[in-house]
Design an enzyme around this catalytic site. Structure first.
Site, PDB file in Angstrom:
ATOM      1  N   VAL A  24       0.831  -0.886  -0.179  1.00  0.00           N
ATOM      2  CA  VAL A  24       0.002  -0.318  -0.112  1.00  0.00           C
ATOM      3  C   VAL A  24       0.648   1.369  -0.195  1.00  0.00           C
ATOM      4  O   VAL A  24       0.502   2.030  -0.529  1.00  0.00           O
ATOM      5  CB  VAL A  24      -1.099   0.141   0.796  1.00  0.00           C
ATOM      6  N   LYS A 115      -7.091  -1.871   9.544  1.00  0.00           N
ATOM      7  CA  LYS A 115      -8.451  -2.777  10.262  1.00  0.00           C
ATOM      8  C   LYS A 115      -8.110  -3.472  11.949  1.00  0.00           C
ATOM      9  O   LYS A 115      -9.032  -3.359  12.359  1.00  0.00           O
ATOM     10  CB  LYS A 115      -8.847  -3.788   8.836  1.00  0.00           C
ATOM     11  N   VAL A 142     -11.860  -0.957   5.736  1.00  0.00           N
ATOM     12  CA  VAL A 142     -12.187  -2.170   5.463  1.00  0.00           C
ATOM     13  C   VAL A 142     -12.404  -1.598   3.415  1.00  0.00           C
ATOM     14  O   VAL A 142     -13.247  -0.904   3.163  1.00  0.00           O
ATOM     15  CB  VAL A 142     -14.343  -1.216   6.070  1.00  0.00           C
ATOM     16  N   GLY A 144     -10.887  -2.021   0.715  1.00  0.00           N
ATOM     17  CA  GLY A 144      -9.739  -1.616   0.144  1.00  0.00           C
ATOM     18  C   GLY A 144     -10.236  -0.217  -0.425  1.00  0.00           C
ATOM     19  O   GLY A 144     -10.330   0.645   0.179  1.00  0.00           O
ATOM     20  N   ILE A 146     -12.897  -0.092  -1.677  1.00  0.00           N
ATOM     21  CA  ILE A 146     -14.530   0.767  -1.788  1.00  0.00           C
ATOM     22  C   ILE A 146     -14.745   2.190  -0.790  1.00  0.00           C
ATOM     23  O   ILE A 146     -14.722   1.659   0.234  1.00  0.00           O
ATOM     24  CB  ILE A 146     -15.291  -0.418  -1.723  1.00  0.00           C
ATOM     25  N   GLY A 197      -1.520 -15.251  -5.437  1.00  0.00           N
ATOM     26  CA  GLY A 197      -1.157 -14.644  -4.511  1.00  0.00           C
ATOM     27  C   GLY A 197      -2.443 -14.097  -4.096  1.00  0.00           C
ATOM     28  O   GLY A 197      -2.351 -12.778  -2.905  1.00  0.00           O
ATOM     29  N   GLU A 200      -2.983 -16.043   1.701  1.00  0.00           N
ATOM     30  CA  GLU A 200      -1.552 -15.855   2.578  1.00  0.00           C
ATOM     31  C   GLU A 200      -0.918 -18.266   2.448  1.00  0.00           C
ATOM     32  O   GLU A 200      -1.952 -18.079   2.587  1.00  0.00           O
ATOM     33  CB  GLU A 200      -1.317 -15.400   3.986  1.00  0.00           C
ATOM     34  N   ASP A 211     -10.087 -11.790   9.564  1.00  0.00           N
ATOM     35  CA  ASP A 211      -9.878 -11.004   8.805  1.00  0.00           C
ATOM     36  C   ASP A 211     -11.583  -9.839   8.643  1.00  0.00           C
ATOM     37  O   ASP A 211     -11.783  -9.256   8.777  1.00  0.00           O
ATOM     38  CB  ASP A 211      -9.738 -10.990   7.433  1.00  0.00           C
ATOM     39  N   LYS A 215     -12.855  -6.454  10.164  1.00  0.00           N
ATOM     40  CA  LYS A 215     -14.013  -5.121   9.630  1.00  0.00           C
ATOM     41  C   LYS A 215     -15.769  -4.753   9.830  1.00  0.00           C
ATOM     42  O   LYS A 215     -15.508  -4.083   9.944  1.00  0.00           O
ATOM     43  CB  LYS A 215     -13.597  -5.269   7.618  1.00  0.00           C
TER      44      LYS A 215
HETATM   45  N1  LIG Z   1      -2.483  -5.320   0.868  1.00  0.00           N
HETATM   46  C1  LIG Z   1      -4.165  -4.251   0.983  1.00  0.00           C
HETATM   47  O1  LIG Z   1      -4.586  -5.173  -0.045  1.00  0.00           O
HETATM   48  C2  LIG Z   1      -4.342  -4.009   1.958  1.00  0.00           C
HETATM   49  C3  LIG Z   1      -5.645  -3.181   1.620  1.00  0.00           C
HETATM   50  C4  LIG Z   1      -6.717  -3.252   2.888  1.00  0.00           C
HETATM   51  C5  LIG Z   1      -5.674  -2.629   3.600  1.00  0.00           C
HETATM   52  N2  LIG Z   1      -4.736  -2.923   4.247  1.00  0.00           N
HETATM   53  C6  LIG Z   1      -3.590  -2.946   5.368  1.00  0.00           C
HETATM   54  O2  LIG Z   1      -2.463  -1.555   4.674  1.00  0.00           O
HETATM   55  C7  LIG Z   1      -1.415  -2.090   5.797  1.00  0.00           C
HETATM   56  C8  LIG Z   1      -0.139  -2.217   4.763  1.00  0.00           C
HETATM   57  O3  LIG Z   1      -0.204  -3.242   4.301  1.00  0.00           O
HETATM   58  P1  LIG Z   1       0.608  -3.482   3.208  1.00  0.00           P
HETATM   59  O4  LIG Z   1       0.183  -4.985   2.269  1.00  0.00           O
HETATM   60  O5  LIG Z   1       1.288  -2.410   2.675  1.00  0.00           O
HETATM   61  O6  LIG Z   1       1.135  -3.889   4.235  1.00  0.00           O
HETATM   62  P2  LIG Z   1       3.083  -4.663   3.696  1.00  0.00           P
HETATM   63  O7  LIG Z   1       3.116  -5.016   1.905  1.00  0.00           O
HETATM   64  O8  LIG Z   1       3.319  -6.003   4.545  1.00  0.00           O
HETATM   65  O9  LIG Z   1       3.730  -3.501   4.268  1.00  0.00           O
HETATM   66  C9  LIG Z   1       4.258  -2.842   5.688  1.00  0.00           C
HETATM   67  C10 LIG Z   1       5.277  -2.136   5.275  1.00  0.00           C
HETATM   68  O10 LIG Z   1       6.025  -1.550   6.270  1.00  0.00           O
HETATM   69  C11 LIG Z   1       6.917  -1.800   6.829  1.00  0.00           C
HETATM   70  N3  LIG Z   1       7.054  -2.177   8.626  1.00  0.00           N
HETATM   71  C12 LIG Z   1       6.563  -3.322   9.339  1.00  0.00           C
HETATM   72  N4  LIG Z   1       7.291  -2.818  10.650  1.00  0.00           N
HETATM   73  C13 LIG Z   1       7.865  -2.434  10.887  1.00  0.00           C
HETATM   74  C14 LIG Z   1       8.303  -1.160  11.607  1.00  0.00           C
HETATM   75  N5  LIG Z   1       8.074  -1.956  13.140  1.00  0.00           N
HETATM   76  N6  LIG Z   1       8.711  -0.123  11.372  1.00  0.00           N
HETATM   77  C15 LIG Z   1       9.287   0.097  10.443  1.00  0.00           C
HETATM   78  N7  LIG Z   1       8.730   0.453   9.850  1.00  0.00           N
HETATM   79  C16 LIG Z   1       8.039  -1.124   9.280  1.00  0.00           C
HETATM   80  C17 LIG Z   1       7.576  -2.688   6.152  1.00  0.00           C
HETATM   81  O11 LIG Z   1       8.578  -2.452   5.963  1.00  0.00           O
HETATM   82  P3  LIG Z   1       9.928  -3.009   4.889  1.00  0.00           P
HETATM   83  O12 LIG Z   1       9.425  -3.126   3.668  1.00  0.00           O
HETATM   84  O13 LIG Z   1      11.288  -2.954   5.337  1.00  0.00           O
HETATM   85  O14 LIG Z   1       9.837  -4.266   5.525  1.00  0.00           O
HETATM   86  C18 LIG Z   1       6.988  -2.126   4.671  1.00  0.00           C
HETATM   87  O15 LIG Z   1       7.189  -1.057   3.870  1.00  0.00           O
HETATM   88  C19 LIG Z   1      -2.152  -3.420   6.647  1.00  0.00           C
HETATM   89  O16 LIG Z   1      -3.168  -2.375   7.892  1.00  0.00           O
HETATM   90  C20 LIG Z   1      -2.945  -3.965   6.074  1.00  0.00           C
HETATM   91  O17 LIG Z   1      -4.506  -4.374   6.569  1.00  0.00           O
HETATM   92  C21 LIG Z   1      -3.871  -3.409   3.049  1.00  0.00           C
END
Ligand SMILES: NC(=O)c1ccc[n+]([C@@H]2O[C@H](COP(=O)([O-])OP(=O)(O)OC[C@H]3O[C@@H](n4cnc5c(N)ncnc54)[C@H](OP(=O)(O)O)[C@@H]3O)[C@@H](O)[C@H]2O)c1
Length: 435
Positions: A24, A115, A142, A144, A146, A197, A200, A211, A215
């Site tokens: 994100v 969330k 919640v 994404g 939408i 993908g 998980e 999850d 939400k």
């Molecule tokens: N992905 C989706 O489709 C989606 C949809 C809706 C909501 N969300 C929400 O959006 C948020 C992010 O999701 P994501 O999919 O982008 O996660 P992600 O790909 O796992 O990215 C997490 C990022 O946070 C960094 N990070 C983790 N722990 C850290 C710490 N202690 N200190 C500093 N940086 C830290 C990581 O750094 P590194 O890269 O260096 O490891 C990474 O860049 C979550 O709350 C998720 O629930 C995601």
């Protein structure tokens, strides 16, 4: 603080510190790069990313980020004088909670997609936002991409909402779609989702309904203005759904979906996640693959449905960016949007909720069986809407759909049916929603 950044500040620049640069965060940085000019033309505010905090500085990123902006010092970002607004896209409860509280305490509005955090410690962070008089926006948490949170918080503020029902987990919707359209069994459909993908390696949070439960807690809180946490939400997943359940549902005119259901009933609120049989004609039945949708039932407005991508970097980042623009414009006008005020109310336990129920039974094929079985339903005040026999002899199966009944009464019926000598097996119970 990096020297030189402060001197570039002009009155309409809003400087953004991004915590996290994963799916994100990286997509958000890309969108800001692409859209900054258009956003400035429309709003008068120019967004500039001035800090990006990550865990691992040497990881390759999906977007180009100047080394000068990258840091591991998350706490430094939230207090940095060169950051006006903080975007939290790290995920999880800690350190996200502490960082958000730190940003608000420093007078910075916060945008989050988290969330898990909101569904567990939302009350604390909303109280901090109210205390600081700063926005705490969370559209992406919640469904994404939408835009449902803003609709519930703002557009429908005057609407007595009865029910919000959503397909809010793309992984399970993909698996159920594969099962119903290709006859795949649960294991094969899950493996395919993992290969693509969508799921998980450990799919528990998605397939067991955690999850969607988080939400649902956020949707119920916002729709009804009450405090609901993840632990209040009853949840059942899809791992026990068989191709047979789906085939019988199909024959009867239903599609099986994992639903998050938030209802207001007699001044109380009921929130639950479970697989359900949805009539084929219901708008939610046509939501396929990894798409999400949220169906809202209001008093004056009637029925509304919001459909789209519930996850993925760019759709989610689009929702984050919308919040970021709102927060930036509000900040420039020294104001904020509606504050999250959530009253305490009784959360109705699952046992007290009502639905129609589908129940398949394998029974002995001999006279008197139907009488014995229906007697058990009658004993617990569960009224039968339809009863059909499928197959004969060892294959004989009775399939019941009830009228609206109380969960506790249906569970008591199930217990007694299991003890009945003529019942060989009680199949998986499914609730029928949206008739
Ligand atoms: N992905 C989706 O489709 C989606 C949809 C809706 C909501 N969300 C929400 O959006 C948020 C992010 O999701 P994501 O999919 O982008 O996660 P992600 O790909 O796992 O990215 C997490 C990022 O946070 C960094 N990070 C983790 N722990 C850290 C710490 N202690 N200190 C500093 N940086 C830290 C990581 O750094 P590194 O890269 O260096 O490891 C990474 O860049 C979550 O709350 C998720 O629930 C995601």
């Amino acid at each position: 603080m990096v020297r030189g950044l402060a001197s570039r500040r002009v009155s309409d620049v809003v400087r953004v510190g991004v915590l996290g640069c994963g799916n994100v965060g990286a997509a958000l940085i890309g969108l800001v790069d692409e859209q900054a000019g258009a956003i400035e033309a429309r709003t008068g505010v120019r967004l500039e990313i001035t800090r990006v905090a990550v865990r691992n500085l040497s990881r390759e990123r999906a977007v180009e980020v100047s080394e000068r902006l990258l840091t591991r010092d998350t706490a430094g970002v939230v207090t940095d004088a060169d950051v006006d607004i903080v975007v939290e896209v790290i995920g999880g409860i800690e350190p996200a909670r502490e960082l958000i509280l730190g940003a608000l305490a420093s007078g910075k509005p916060v945008v989050t997609a988290n969330k898990e955090l909101l569904a567990n410690v939302g009350a604390e962070v909303f109280a901090a936002a109210a205390e600081a008089n700063r926005d705490l926006l969370f559209e992406a948490a919640v469904a994404g991409g939408i835009p449902i949170m803003r609709v519930l918080r703002e557009s429908l503020r005057g609407e007595p909402i009865h029910r919000v029902m959503g397909i809010v987990n793309g992984t399970t919707n993909y698996i159920l779609t594969k099962m119903s359209e290709e006859g795949a069994d649960y294991g094969a459909a899950l493996a395919e989702a993992q290969r693509l993908g969508y799921a998980e390696r450990d799919p528990t949070a998605d397939v067991e309904g955690f999850d969607a439960g988080a939400k649902a807690a956020i949707m119920a809180s916002v729709a009804f203005g009450v405090r609901v946490v993840a632990g209040d939400v009853y949840h059942e997943g899809i791992s026990r759904i068989t191709p047979d359940d789906i085939a019988v549902a199909d024959r009867l005119g239903y599609v099986v979906k994992l639903l998050a259901i938030c209802e207001r009933v007699d001044g109380e609120v009921a929130v639950r996640v479970h697989p359900a049989m949805v009539p084929r004609a219901h708008p939610l039945a046509s939501v396929r693959d990894s798409y999400n949708a949220v169906f809202v039932e209001g008093d004056a407005v009637g029925h509304l449905m919001f459909y789209g991508r519930g996850a993925g970097g760019r759709p989610t980042a689009s929702a984050v960016l919308g919040d970021l623009i709102d927060a930036a414009v509000n900040l420039r006008h020294h104001t904020h949007g509606p504050m999250g005020i959530f009253a305490r109310t009784r959360i109705r336990p699952m046992d007290e909720t009502t639905a129609e129920y589908y129940l398949p039974l394998e029974v002995a094929d001999r006279p008197g069986v139907l009488h014995a079985v229906t007697g058990v339903f009658a004993k617990h005040d569960v009224s039968i809407r339809t009863a059909e026999q499928e197959g004969r002899g060892d294959e004989a199966q009775l399939v019941f759909i009830t009228h609206e009944a109380r969960e506790a009464d249906v569970q008591a019926t199930l217990r007694d049916l299991r003890d009945l000598e003529v019942v060989k097996r009680v199949g998986g119970l499914l609730r029928v929603i949206g008739s």
